[in-house]
Design a protein around this motif. Structure first.
Motif, PDB file in Angstrom:
ATOM      1  N   ARG A   1     -12.791 111.902  -5.739  1.00 53.33           N
ATOM      2  CA  ARG A   1     -13.334 110.682  -6.359  1.00 53.33           C
ATOM      3  C   ARG A   1     -14.146 109.891  -5.344  1.00 53.33           C
ATOM      4  O   ARG A   1     -15.208 109.351  -5.664  1.00 53.33           O
ATOM      5  CB  ARG A   1     -12.174 109.831  -6.901  1.00 53.33           C
ATOM      6  CG  ARG A   1     -12.635 108.571  -7.624  1.00 53.33           C
ATOM      7  CD  ARG A   1     -13.268 108.918  -8.963  1.00 53.33           C
ATOM      8  NE  ARG A   1     -13.780 107.733  -9.619  1.00 53.33           N
ATOM      9  CZ  ARG A   1     -15.025 107.263  -9.472  1.00 53.33           C
ATOM     10  NH1 ARG A   1     -15.879 107.908  -8.682  1.00 53.33           N
ATOM     11  NH2 ARG A   1     -15.426 106.193 -10.106  1.00 53.33           N
ATOM     12  N   GLN A   2     -13.664 109.833  -4.118  1.00 54.90           N
ATOM     13  CA  GLN A   2     -14.385 109.124  -3.061  1.00 54.90           C
ATOM     14  C   GLN A   2     -15.735 109.789  -2.780  1.00 54.90           C
ATOM     15  O   GLN A   2     -16.765 109.114  -2.657  1.00 54.90           O
ATOM     16  CB  GLN A   2     -13.543 109.112  -1.782  1.00 54.90           C
ATOM     17  CG  GLN A   2     -14.153 108.335  -0.628  1.00 54.90           C
ATOM     18  CD  GLN A   2     -13.931 106.842  -0.735  1.00 54.90           C
ATOM     19  OE1 GLN A   2     -13.229 106.381  -1.631  1.00 54.90           O
ATOM     20  NE2 GLN A   2     -14.519 106.081   0.163  1.00 54.90           N
TER      21      GLN A   2
ATOM     22  N   ASP B   1      -6.243 116.869   4.363  1.00 51.62           N
ATOM     23  CA  ASP B   1      -5.456 115.655   4.572  1.00 51.62           C
ATOM     24  C   ASP B   1      -5.804 114.896   5.843  1.00 51.62           C
ATOM     25  O   ASP B   1      -5.182 113.871   6.143  1.00 51.62           O
ATOM     26  CB  ASP B   1      -3.955 115.964   4.539  1.00 51.62           C
ATOM     27  CG  ASP B   1      -3.576 117.150   5.402  1.00 51.62           C
ATOM     28  OD1 ASP B   1      -4.471 117.936   5.759  1.00 51.62           O
ATOM     29  OD2 ASP B   1      -2.386 117.309   5.715  1.00 51.62           O
ATOM     30  N   ASP B   2      -6.815 115.368   6.586  1.00 48.73           N
ATOM     31  CA  ASP B   2      -7.263 114.628   7.768  1.00 48.73           C
ATOM     32  C   ASP B   2      -8.509 113.791   7.492  1.00 48.73           C
ATOM     33  O   ASP B   2      -9.058 113.172   8.409  1.00 48.73           O
ATOM     34  CB  ASP B   2      -7.547 115.591   8.931  1.00 48.73           C
ATOM     35  CG  ASP B   2      -6.267 116.038   9.626  1.00 48.73           C
ATOM     36  OD1 ASP B   2      -5.190 115.503   9.286  1.00 48.73           O
ATOM     37  OD2 ASP B   2      -6.339 116.928  10.499  1.00 48.73           O
ATOM     38  N   VAL B   3      -8.965 113.779   6.243  1.00 49.02           N
ATOM     39  CA  VAL B   3     -10.116 112.950   5.882  1.00 49.02           C
ATOM     40  C   VAL B   3      -9.624 111.530   5.613  1.00 49.02           C
ATOM     41  O   VAL B   3      -8.642 111.328   4.886  1.00 49.02           O
ATOM     42  CB  VAL B   3     -10.838 113.497   4.633  1.00 49.02           C
ATOM     43  CG1 VAL B   3     -12.059 112.638   4.307  1.00 49.02           C
ATOM     44  CG2 VAL B   3     -11.257 114.945   4.849  1.00 49.02           C
ATOM     45  N   ARG B   4     -10.286 110.548   6.205  1.00 50.34           N
ATOM     46  CA  ARG B   4      -9.937 109.138   6.006  1.00 50.34           C
ATOM     47  C   ARG B   4     -10.904 108.533   4.990  1.00 50.34           C
ATOM     48  O   ARG B   4     -12.130 108.642   5.147  1.00 50.34           O
ATOM     49  CB  ARG B   4     -10.022 108.368   7.326  1.00 50.34           C
ATOM     50  CG  ARG B   4      -9.302 109.027   8.497  1.00 50.34           C
ATOM     51  CD  ARG B   4      -7.860 109.377   8.196  1.00 50.34           C
ATOM     52  NE  ARG B   4      -7.197 109.997   9.338  1.00 50.34           N
ATOM     53  CZ  ARG B   4      -6.125 110.758   9.255  1.00 50.34           C
ATOM     54  NH1 ARG B   4      -5.590 111.014   8.072  1.00 50.34           N
ATOM     55  NH2 ARG B   4      -5.583 111.275  10.341  1.00 50.34           N
ATOM     56  N   LEU B   5     -10.346 107.917   3.962  1.00 52.59           N
ATOM     57  CA  LEU B   5     -11.160 107.368   2.879  1.00 52.59           C
ATOM     58  C   LEU B   5     -11.293 105.860   3.048  1.00 52.59           C
ATOM     59  O   LEU B   5     -10.290 105.149   3.106  1.00 52.59           O
ATOM     60  CB  LEU B   5     -10.518 107.698   1.529  1.00 52.59           C
ATOM     61  CG  LEU B   5     -10.177 109.180   1.301  1.00 52.59           C
ATOM     62  CD1 LEU B   5      -9.567 109.376  -0.079  1.00 52.59           C
ATOM     63  CD2 LEU B   5     -11.404 110.064   1.486  1.00 52.59           C
TER      64      LEU B   5
ATOM     65  N   GLU C   1     -12.048 114.772 -11.947  1.00 55.70           N
ATOM     66  CA  GLU C   1     -11.470 114.832 -13.292  1.00 55.70           C
ATOM     67  C   GLU C   1     -11.091 116.261 -13.664  1.00 55.70           C
ATOM     68  O   GLU C   1     -10.061 116.502 -14.304  1.00 55.70           O
ATOM     69  CB  GLU C   1     -12.453 114.264 -14.318  1.00 55.70           C
ATOM     70  CG  GLU C   1     -11.874 114.169 -15.721  1.00 55.70           C
ATOM     71  CD  GLU C   1     -12.815 113.490 -16.701  1.00 55.70           C
ATOM     72  OE1 GLU C   1     -12.510 113.524 -17.913  1.00 55.70           O
ATOM     73  OE2 GLU C   1     -13.845 112.936 -16.274  1.00 55.70           O
ATOM     74  N   ALA C   2     -11.918 117.220 -13.254  1.00 58.16           N
ATOM     75  CA  ALA C   2     -11.620 118.623 -13.538  1.00 58.16           C
ATOM     76  C   ALA C   2     -10.358 119.067 -12.806  1.00 58.16           C
ATOM     77  O   ALA C   2      -9.533 119.810 -13.355  1.00 58.16           O
ATOM     78  CB  ALA C   2     -12.801 119.499 -13.133  1.00 58.16           C
TER      79      ALA C   2
END
Length: 289
Positions: A77-78, A35-39, A91-92
């Motif tokens: 997805r990113q 949750d610390d990854v910025r997209l 998707e999986a």
């Protein structure tokens, strides 16, 4: 090569095992807190962790916990948009984390599953008699580690639980109960192979054979046909690494669940199989392909 593990905490037992295995294989281990990854979706799409792009990773091993499913789907997805190599696809993850959709795709792939009914409201007596015989099993669609799984003996029990869960915003899966003495089998699938399997034996007065609920794991050797069904189940859901739970109806294996980001501490203790090494070797091979 930099090999990353995406997980909520670096202190998790499985996360630590995988990071150590990456180092033992001569690669640079990298922990990425989910949750610390910025997209970033603009210009050059990117995923930023602690000020740096994840593009420098040769491959990433996502370990997406149940509480992080929604964010995890967007994160994966990113990373797919960025062309990064992953051992788990968005998707999986979405399919595996919905028990009914997973059951649908397993059925479509010809994998044996329990008779299952989706309940959005309480059934009446005539409906239930036609749907699934009692005793039966009720499951919430997003439960894990045996939580949200209940055995029901009649319509009154079913109706009361369905009403309560509906009030809490839960849709319920009703499945046939396949008689067993509190025993099931967990097969750990990595790529095209079952790398290890164990029989899980529930403690006294418990019918759910989950290690987190106190079940004991003992090694078991699956025949080639059963291993092939476990691998087929994993692939049907779209997973490259999975924990496949199954039970036998007579001589026929029936798939109960296909679990994403499976824990493997119990399996490792029961069988001695180093699942972390198998996962890392699979990821490295994928990065080099």
């Amino acid at each position: 090569m930099k090999v990353g593990v995406i997980s909520r905490r670096s202190s998790f037992w499985t996360t630590k095992k995988i990071l150590r295995s990456i180092e033992h294989h001569g690669h640079e281990p990298s922990f990425v807190k989910t949750d610390d990854v910025r997209l970033l979706v603009a210009g050059d799409d990117d995923a930023i962790y602690r000020g740096k792009s994840l593009r420098d990773h040769g491959v990433l091993i996502p370990r997406i916990g149940r509480s992080m499913t929604d964010f995890g789907k967007m994160l994966l997805r990113q990373l797919e948009m960025m062309g990064l190599r992953l051992t788990l696809q968005s998707e999986a993850l979405a399919t595996a984390r919905n028990k009914f959709i997973a059951t649908q795709v397993l059925r479509e792939a010809g994998v044996p599953v329990p008779r299952s009914v989706l309940l959005g409201s309480r059934p009446d007596f005539m409906e239930t008699a036609q749907l699934v015989p009692y005793p039966a099993v009720l499951k919430i669609l997003s439960g894990t580690q045996g939580v949200g799984v209940m055995r029901v003996n009649d319509l009154d029990e079913t109706a009361a639980i369905v009403d309560t869960l509906k009030f809490l915003g839960q849709t319920v899966l009703l499945q046939e109960y396949i008689p067993n003495p509190g025993i099931d089998i967990r097969a750990l699938v990595v790529g095209d192979h079952v790398i290890g399997s164990m029989k899980r034996i529930a403690p006294a007065n418990e019918w759910r054979a989950n290690v987190h609920l106190g079940a004991k794991g003992v090694p078991v050797e699956l025949d080639q046909a059963t291993q092939a069904i476990a691998v087929r189940a994993s692939k049907a859901v779209g997973l490259e690494i999975s924990g496949v739970d199954l039970i036998f109806r007579g001589d026929e294996p029936v798939i109960l669940e296909v679990n994403v980001s499976p824990g493997f501490r119990g399996l490792m203790q029961a069988t001695g199989v180093n699942a972390a090494d198998a996962m890392v070797e699979y990821a490295i091979q994928k990065a080099k392909a």
